[in-house]
Design an enzyme around this catalytic site. Structure first.
Site, mmCIF file in Angstrom:
data_model
loop_
_atom_site.group_PDB
_atom_site.id
_atom_site.type_symbol
_atom_site.label_atom_id
_atom_site.label_comp_id
_atom_site.label_asym_id
_atom_site.label_seq_id
_atom_site.Cartn_x
_atom_site.Cartn_y
_atom_site.Cartn_z
ATOM 1 N N SER A 1 -9.532 -0.454 7.256
ATOM 2 C CA SER A 1 -8.965 -0.465 5.810
ATOM 3 C C SER A 1 -8.405 -1.422 5.407
ATOM 4 O O SER A 1 -8.072 -1.409 4.214
ATOM 5 C CB SER A 1 -8.039 0.911 5.821
ATOM 6 N N SER B 1 -9.434 1.799 3.083
ATOM 7 C CA SER B 1 -8.666 2.543 2.345
ATOM 8 C C SER B 1 -7.516 1.613 1.272
ATOM 9 O O SER B 1 -6.937 2.192 0.586
ATOM 10 C CB SER B 1 -7.784 3.656 3.017
ATOM 11 N N LYS C 1 0.928 -1.292 -0.235
ATOM 12 C CA LYS C 1 0.006 -0.161 0.044
ATOM 13 C C LYS C 1 0.921 1.192 0.141
ATOM 14 O O LYS C 1 1.954 1.418 0.698
ATOM 15 C CB LYS C 1 -0.863 0.030 1.299
#
Length: 466
Positions: A173, A149, A74
């Site tokens: 997330s 996210s 990420k």
């Protein structure tokens, strides 16, 4: 146990595939993918590392289990010499000068990073639409959001672009996008894995965690990343979880679920029906199921966002264009700060900074922020009492199915409420795993603090039960 990591490791050792071929194939998939999962490719470094693995195998040397396994990161993690943008305009050209502890441990084990993955900017979102790289598209239906996210991370795993990915979970997330894309996503106990080198959103709930297609792969990656780090004083030394331990769930006698989650008006009828059917299958295996009382989901969401916004306002105050990011000059220094932040932060990030500054300001901090801290303590106490009565708490991951791309941007409140079933476990700092079974967006398994092993045990039990 089912495991891509074990399978690929054996294929490389048997010389059925080369590491270079494996890495190049995954890079080609990432380059051609239309799901907007890629912020930047680490192709040159990945191929260099793959060649080293091939050379070791060719010379007859043993390689570690993770050696040569391609993974994604990420784009909120520092990896020295790579762009670390946090999917934001402000940091779109920022290069890391060091590497996050969790990522360094994977590199030390020989895993090969392929890609920095698209996500909501600074982790601010539940759909991976708040990004300068375009909305992440769901792996199953590209008209729907990928979740957030850590949307790019979950989609890359679901589409087999990476063997596993490292997401970040503050209020759900990792777990929510894992559920939206039907893969496993684990938020470990807070402090099990170092947060050093991750761009902070809300420091009291930020967690590093893996996303993968099997429980065994989650276990392998979790073990490598775990451990005490002098650079993060919230970390602790944890015991490694063995494969054999996960196979035996005999100690789990009672599970609980929150009655108000299932009786909420917000829950989709099919999600509710599927969840209750899952409970019946668990009962049929001789495990007791107990109803638990908990805080209303609206209270959980309000508490979480009060604290998370306050912490992000503080954490992002360092980003003003002076030391980091794209600086936009104004007439004076104050004007420069104002223009730089106004022009370079997304609307959602600005909304959270303004909200955070509001609850921390004089006249509001006692009334709102301190109440939020008090409620967090009450939530943690509630969990402690619950885990005296049950071994595991089971819940849906989300109250509803993924929305269409664009819908969440029109209604930020609806986006916040999509976290209703995940934020409570974050506030409690509990180990929680999404499994791709039981409802359209999976089930969420949680245990008491430091009982990460128990979560994986029950996940393995569910695999053959539901």
């Amino acid at each position: 146990m089912e495991s891509q990591i074990h399978q690929i490791h054996q294929q490389m050792m048997n010389k059925e595939i080369t590491c270079t071929q494996l890495v190049q194939d995954r890079l080609d998939l990432l380059k051609s993918n239309t799901h907007n999962t890629v912020n930047s490719l680490l192709d040159l470094k990945a191929l260099e590392l793959a060649a080293n693995v091939d050379a070791k195998i060719e010379s007859g040397q043993e390689i570690g289990l993770l050696e040569g396994i391609p993974f994604g990161i990420k784009d909120v993690y520092m990896v020295q010499g790579t762009l670390t943008t946090s999917s934001s305009e402000l940091l779109k050209n920022y290069k890391s000068s060091y590497t996050a502890t969790a990522i360094q441990k994977l590199l030390d084990a020989g895993a090969i990073p392929l890609v920095k993955e698209n996500c909501d900017s600074f982790g601010h979102g539940s759909s991976s639409e708040n990004t300068i790289f375009g909305a992440v598209k769901n792996a199953i239906n590209p008209e729907l959001v990928g979740g957030g996210s850590s949307g790019g991370s979950a989609v890359n795993v679901a589409k087999d672009y990476t063997v596993f990915s490292i997401g970040g979970d503050t209020g759900g997330s990792i777990r929510q996008p894992a559920g939206y894309n039907k893969v496993y996503g684990f938020k470990p106990t807070y402090g099990r894995i170092s947060r050093y080198g991750i761009m902070a959103y809300a420091s009291s709930t930020d967690c590093v965690g893996p996303i993968a297609k099997s429980i065994e792969d989650i276990r392998i990656v979790l073990n490598v990343m775990s451990g005490k780090d002098v650079k993060d004083q919230t970390t602790y030394q944890s015991k490694a979880i063995s494969e054999e331990a996960v196979l035996n769930a005999d100690q789990i006698k009672t599970i609980g679920y929150f009655k108000n989650f299932i009786e909420s008006e917000a829950i989709d009828a099919q999600v509710k029906s599927d969840f209750l059917a899952s409970l019946e299958k668990i009962k049929a295996k001789g495990i007791k199921v107990k109803e638990l009382d908990f805080f209303e989901s609206d209270t959980l969401v309000s508490t979480y966002y009060t604290l998370a916004m306050a912490e992000t306002a503080s954490n992002l105050s360092r980003l003003d264009g002076t030391n980091y990011g794209a600086r936009i000059e104004g007439d004076n220094l104050k004007d420069t700060y104002s223009i730089t932040r106004s022009e370079n932060f997304s609307e959602e990030t600005k909304r959270r900074i303004v909200g955070g500054n509001q609850v921390l300001s004089q006249g509001f901090s006692d009334e709102i922020y301190l109440k939020g801290l008090n409620l967090r303590d009450q939530i943690a106490d509630n969990f402690e009492k619950d885990f005296q009565e049950v071994d595991i708490i089971l819940s849906p991951v989300t109250p509803s199915t993924p929305p269409k791309i664009g819908d969440s941007l029109k209604d930020p409140l609806a986006m916040y409420l999509s976290d209703a079933y995940t934020v409570g476990f974050s506030l409690g700092q509990l180990p929680t795993l999404t499994v791709p079974q039981g409802t359209a967006t999976g089930l969420q398994i949680s245990a008491a603090k430091n009982n990460d092993e128990l979560v994986l045990k029950f996940a393995h039990f569910l695999k053959d039960t539901i």
